[in-house]
Design a protein around this motif. Structure first.
Motif, short mmCIF file in Angstrom:
data_model
loop_
_atom_site.label_atom_id
_atom_site.label_comp_id
_atom_site.label_asym_id
_atom_site.label_seq_id
_atom_site.Cartn_x
_atom_site.Cartn_y
_atom_site.Cartn_z
N LEU A 24 0.84 -1.20 0.00
CA LEU A 24 0.00 0.00 0.00
C LEU A 24 0.88 1.25 0.00
O LEU A 24 2.00 1.24 0.51
CB LEU A 24 -0.91 0.00 1.22
CG LEU A 24 -2.01 -1.07 1.20
CD1 LEU A 24 -2.74 -1.12 2.53
CD2 LEU A 24 -2.98 -0.82 0.07
N PRO A 25 0.36 2.37 -0.57
CA PRO A 25 1.19 3.55 -0.71
C PRO A 25 1.53 4.22 0.61
O PRO A 25 2.51 4.96 0.70
CB PRO A 25 0.32 4.49 -1.57
CG PRO A 25 -1.07 3.99 -1.40
CD PRO A 25 -0.95 2.52 -1.20
N GLU A 26 0.74 4.02 1.65
CA GLU A 26 1.02 4.62 2.94
C GLU A 26 0.75 3.59 4.03
O GLU A 26 -0.01 2.64 3.85
CB GLU A 26 0.13 5.86 3.19
CG GLU A 26 0.11 6.85 2.06
CD GLU A 26 1.40 7.59 1.84
OE1 GLU A 26 2.33 7.44 2.66
OE2 GLU A 26 1.51 8.32 0.84
N GLY A 27 1.35 3.81 5.20
CA GLY A 27 1.06 2.99 6.36
C GLY A 27 0.50 3.85 7.47
O GLY A 27 -0.65 4.27 7.43
N GLN A 28 1.33 4.15 8.46
CA GLN A 28 0.92 5.05 9.54
C GLN A 28 1.57 6.41 9.31
O GLN A 28 2.78 6.50 9.10
CB GLN A 28 1.33 4.48 10.89
CG GLN A 28 0.69 5.16 12.10
CD GLN A 28 1.41 6.44 12.51
OE1 GLN A 28 2.62 6.57 12.33
NE2 GLN A 28 0.66 7.40 13.07
N LEU A 29 0.75 7.46 9.32
CA LEU A 29 1.26 8.79 9.06
C LEU A 29 0.69 9.80 10.06
O LEU A 29 -0.49 9.72 10.42
CB LEU A 29 0.88 9.27 7.64
CG LEU A 29 1.51 8.58 6.44
CD1 LEU A 29 0.96 9.19 5.16
CD2 LEU A 29 3.03 8.71 6.48
N GLU A 30 1.55 10.72 10.46
CA GLU A 30 1.10 11.94 11.15
C GLU A 30 1.36 13.09 10.20
O GLU A 30 2.49 13.30 9.75
CB GLU A 30 1.86 12.15 12.45
CG GLU A 30 1.51 11.17 13.55
CD GLU A 30 2.23 11.53 14.83
OE1 GLU A 30 1.93 12.59 15.42
OE2 GLU A 30 3.11 10.74 15.22
N VAL A 31 0.31 13.83 9.87
CA VAL A 31 0.40 14.87 8.84
C VAL A 31 -0.06 16.21 9.43
O VAL A 31 -1.12 16.28 10.07
CB VAL A 31 -0.48 14.53 7.62
CG1 VAL A 31 -0.30 15.57 6.52
CG2 VAL A 31 -0.14 13.14 7.10
N GLY A 32 0.72 17.23 9.20
CA GLY A 32 0.32 18.59 9.54
C GLY A 32 0.28 19.43 8.27
O GLY A 32 1.19 19.35 7.44
#
Length: 378
Positions: A191-199
């Motif tokens: 998958l293109p992402e897993g776990q992300l924190e985004v601001g």
């Protein structure tokens, strides 16, 4: 689900108390701020027949259930409750509230927040937080993969009007989200992402001359957002995104009108998939899953012919075309997508023009899709 967690120009400008959780569903065409401040106002129809006292202590409580159906998460219900009040004379309604939704595929979301409007609409402050769990198909290499996405989101935005029609402002968003397969993922593509924190931080601009917020017949709405984002759990990943939409409305006699929307979007290479430009998510396009055509550039155009059958009932015929690509220059290298269809509208209140909408679309792949939502598409 960018589904689940992208902030769009609409969410930044008009967040329903508690259903800012539907910033959580910007790629799912529940559509246009399903429980926005304005849509809830029609629940106060009887109360507004008399002059509304000003101030927080003179508000009203409303509860609004809204059914929906879309291609991304299926059929479900949004339930919102809010406290509405007017801060001062000449300003739109302010609101504090909470909301929850669930669809038949298990997708669920909860949120709370508020929107505060004062100084004759020149100041508009919105704040919200939400939590969601979504189940949907994410297209990777053209293959639909069943995924589960969870996350928490916080949004704050402020707009200041330099004139009654022109506003500028900014918004900030924090998102903590996790994406995984819904079931065993062995043997499937990564998958293109897993776990992300985004601001993210966005600059906002709006030019609005519409004659009505619910169902405009004349005027225009120009919305723009410039966004800078950073992946907070990665030391070297940031991205940018720009979105511009223009809606134009033209009356054709007493019972007919034309509406058109043009959308352009560009994002940088490191943009997470849920913040990329989406046909159906960024522009509200009907006819395709909003997680199928995701890329770093988008152009689309839509038109809608509206006819009023009676005081409460109306119909629409719509059509559109659009495309996504790795850049604007590469849009010509992929097939342009087409879709059109018919829809019915029922005005929910005699006084306010918010409508309950049912649309059937038919795309260039000979697929038909059903949409049920509150509000006009644009």
């Amino acid at each position: 689900m960018t589904a689940l967690f992208a902030t769009t120009r609409k969410a930044a400008a008009r967040i329903f108390p508690g259903a800012a959780l539907f910033t959580l569903l910007t790629l799912a065409p529940v559509q246009a701020d399903p429980l926005s401040n304005d849509m809830l106002n029609e629940s106060l129809d009887d109360a507004r027949e008399q002059e509304t006292p000003l101030g927080f202590g003179n508000g009203s409580v409303v509860v609004a259930p809204v059914p929906f159906k879309n291609v991304l998460i299926g059929a479900g219900l949004v339930l919102g409750g809010g406290y509405l009040f007017n801060i001062d004379e000449g300003s739109d309604t302010s609101i504090i509230g909470l909301g929850a939704m669930r669809s038949d595929n298990g997708t669920n979301a909860y949120g709370l927040g508020g929107k505060f409007v004062w100084d004759q609409n020149r100041w508009q402050l919105s704040a919200s937080l939400g939590q969601a769990e979504g189940f949907y198909d994410l297209y990777v290499g053209g293959i639909p993969l069943p995924v589960r996405q969870t996350g928490d989101i916080v949004n704050v935005s402020v707009l200041r009007g330099v004139t009654p029609e022109i506003l500028f402002g900014a918004s900030m968003r924090y998102l903590d989200t996790t994406l995984g397969y819904d079931g065993p993922g062995s043997g499937l593509p990564a998958l293109p992402e897993g776990q992300l924190e985004v601001g993210t931080f966005s600059l906002l601009a709006k030019w609005d001359t519409r004659d009505d917020d619910f169902s405009a017949r004349s005027g225009h709405l120009l919305d723009g957002a410039l966004t800078y984002g950073q992946i907070l759990n990665s030391n070297s990943r940031d991205y940018s995104k720009a979105v511009l939409t223009y809606n134009h409305y033209l009356p054709l006699g007493d019972h007919n009108s034309l509406a058109a929307r043009f959308a352009a979007c560009a994002s940088s290479d490191d943009t997470p998939f849920f913040d990329q430009c989406s046909l159906g998510g960024t522009d509200g396009f009907r006819g395709f899953s909003p997680t199928e055509f995701l890329n770093d550039a988008l152009l689309s155009a839509q038109a809608e012919y509206r006819h009023q059958f009676s005081n409460r009932f109306s119909g629409v015929a719509f059509a559109g075309l659009g495309n996504t690509g790795s850049s604007f220059g590469n849009l010509r290298d992929t097939d342009v997508r087409y879709a059109g269809g018919l829809g019915l509208r029922f005005q929910l209140s005699k006084k306010f023009k918010a409508v309950f909408s049912v649309d059937v679309s038919y795309n260039d792949r000979e697929e038909d899709l059903l949409y049920i939502y509150v509000g006009q598409r644009f």
